[in-house]
Design a protein around this motif. Structure first.
Motif: not given
Length: 166
Positions: A2-4
């Motif tokens: 996940t990027v966040n």
């Protein structure tokens, strides 16, 4: 992946704590990473940051890790409110104790600055309580003070030892 999400070191930097503290909280079951990557890196999101903030707040209030774990597992607002009310009372008691201590320090500062003069002028009446009455030839001992019934208060307050000189 996940990027966040952020790493454990980034999370530690945000809260100005050690990475070992976060790992310790994980071992105790208080916090879990949102994701663990294939290479073993822990990743955290906003939910974990809020949970860590809550844990750190409760630690600041003086709760043990087991108490925090119980509170997190119960999820009860009643339990949380009760804990907050109990801690608030303890904080108020500690604040009162510190205010009294601060006042004693101020008095000692005042006395130590006056002691250089070697003389004292009494400008207002002083009311003294007689704790022990002894013959002029007898010395005052710690046992005399103990028998007077006062405990630490006698040493934390102002105590005057009056003697007659022939």
């Amino acid at each position: 992946m996940t990027v966040n999400l952020i790493t454990i070191s980034e999370l530690a930097n945000i809260f100005e704590i050690n990475q070992h503290t976060i790992r310790h909280y994980e071992e105790k079951g208080l916090l879990a990473p949102a994701e663990v990557s294939e290479n073993g890196y822990r990743k955290y999101g906003l939910t974990e940051a809020y949970k860590l903030s809550f844990v750190l707040f409760l630690r600041e209030l003086g709760l043990s890790l087991s108490e925090i774990n119980e509170l997190l597992e119960s999820g009860s607002k009643i339990d949380y409110t009760k804990v907050l009310m109990e801690r608030k009372l303890k904080i108020q008691e500690e604040k009162h104790r510190l205010d009294m201590l601060s006042q004693m320090v101020d008095e000692q500062i005042h006395l130590t600055t006056k002691i250089k003069e070697k003389t004292y002028d009494v400008k207002s009446p002083i009311r003294l309580k007689c704790l022990v009455r002894k013959q002029i030839t007898e010395n005052l001992t710690i046992l005399d003070l103990l028998e007077s019934g006062l405990k630490k208060e006698i040493f934390l307050g102002r105590v005057y030892h009056l003697r007659k000189f022939l």
